[in-house]
Design a protein around this motif. Structure first.
Motif, PDB file in Angstrom:
ATOM      1  N   MET A  95       0.814  -1.194   0.000  1.00 23.23           N
ATOM      2  CA  MET A  95       0.000   0.000   0.000  1.00 23.23           C
ATOM      3  C   MET A  95       0.862   1.266   0.000  1.00 23.23           C
ATOM      4  SD  MET A  95      -3.099   0.686  -0.094  1.00 23.23           S
ATOM      5  CE  MET A  95      -4.291   1.921   0.185  1.00 23.23           C
ATOM      6  N   GLU A  96       2.004   1.197   0.703  1.00 25.23           N
ATOM      7  CA  GLU A  96       2.884   2.363   0.738  1.00 25.23           C
ATOM      8  C   GLU A  96       3.446   2.672  -0.649  1.00 25.23           C
ATOM      9  OE1 GLU A  96       3.440  -0.234   2.834  1.00 25.23           O
ATOM     10  OE2 GLU A  96       2.745   0.561   4.741  1.00 25.23           O
ATOM     11  N   LEU A  97       3.756   1.616  -1.402  1.00 25.69           N
ATOM     12  CA  LEU A  97       4.278   1.820  -2.751  1.00 25.69           C
ATOM     13  C   LEU A  97       3.230   2.478  -3.646  1.00 25.69           C
ATOM     14  CD1 LEU A  97       6.618   1.372  -4.735  1.00 25.69           C
ATOM     15  CD2 LEU A  97       5.580  -0.830  -5.281  1.00 25.69           C
ATOM     16  N   LEU A  98       1.984   2.060  -3.515  1.00 27.76           N
ATOM     17  CA  LEU A  98       0.907   2.642  -4.315  1.00 27.76           C
ATOM     18  C   LEU A  98       0.724   4.125  -3.996  1.00 27.76           C
ATOM     19  CD1 LEU A  98      -1.427   2.217  -6.320  1.00 27.76           C
ATOM     20  CD2 LEU A  98      -2.858   1.669  -4.343  1.00 27.76           C
ATOM     21  N   ILE A  99       0.719   4.460  -2.726  1.00 31.62           N
ATOM     22  CA  ILE A  99       0.571   5.867  -2.338  1.00 31.62           C
ATOM     23  C   ILE A  99       1.771   6.686  -2.808  1.00 31.62           C
ATOM     24  CG2 ILE A  99       0.430   7.438  -0.360  1.00 31.62           C
ATOM     25  CD1 ILE A  99      -2.163   6.032  -0.922  1.00 31.62           C
ATOM     26  N   ALA A 100       2.971   6.122  -2.705  1.00 31.90           N
ATOM     27  CA  ALA A 100       4.170   6.827  -3.169  1.00 31.90           C
ATOM     28  C   ALA A 100       4.105   7.069  -4.682  1.00 31.90           C
ATOM     29  CB  ALA A 100       5.418   6.044  -2.803  1.00 31.90           C
TER      30      ALA A 100
END
Length: 109
Positions: free
Chosen positions: A1-6
């Motif tokens: 999820m962090e990669l998607l938001i980044a």
């Protein structure tokens, strides 16, 4: 999820910078709006939001959410709305006085 938001924040920033460097006023306004969306998402994500936790410290709460990022994002939304309204009015005034919507005011065919 962090990669998607980044990735989403990176795409919004890239689109905002690209549109801000355009020669016409409407893409510049849209680029500034995209940049403000990216900053708002960045501020919200940096606060490590927790779901179902109150933003106020109390005796019966096991954990709590940090209210500062939420307050910063709400303030940034209000400021970006005012800035967008001001820039739109400024670009309309420039269009009516200059006769074109070029950022530098020069007429190009």
């Amino acid at each position: 999820m962090e990669l998607l938001i980044a990735i989403i924040i990176g795409v919004l920033t890239a689109c905002g910078v690209y549109l801000s460097l355009r020669g016409r006023t409407f893409p510049v306004v849209l680029g500034l709006t995209f940049l403000s969306y990216a900053v708002n998402l960045f501020l919200l994500i940096m606060g490590r939001l927790t779901i179902g936790s109150p933003p106020i410290i109390s005796d019966n709460a096991a954990n709590y959410a940090d209210p500062l990022p939420q307050a910063l994002v709400l303030t940034a939304i209000v400021i970006s709305f005012g800035m967008t309204a001001f820039v739109i009015i400024l670009s309309l005034k420039s269009f009516l006085e200059m006769g074109n919507d070029q950022v530098d005011g020069k007429h190009r065919p």
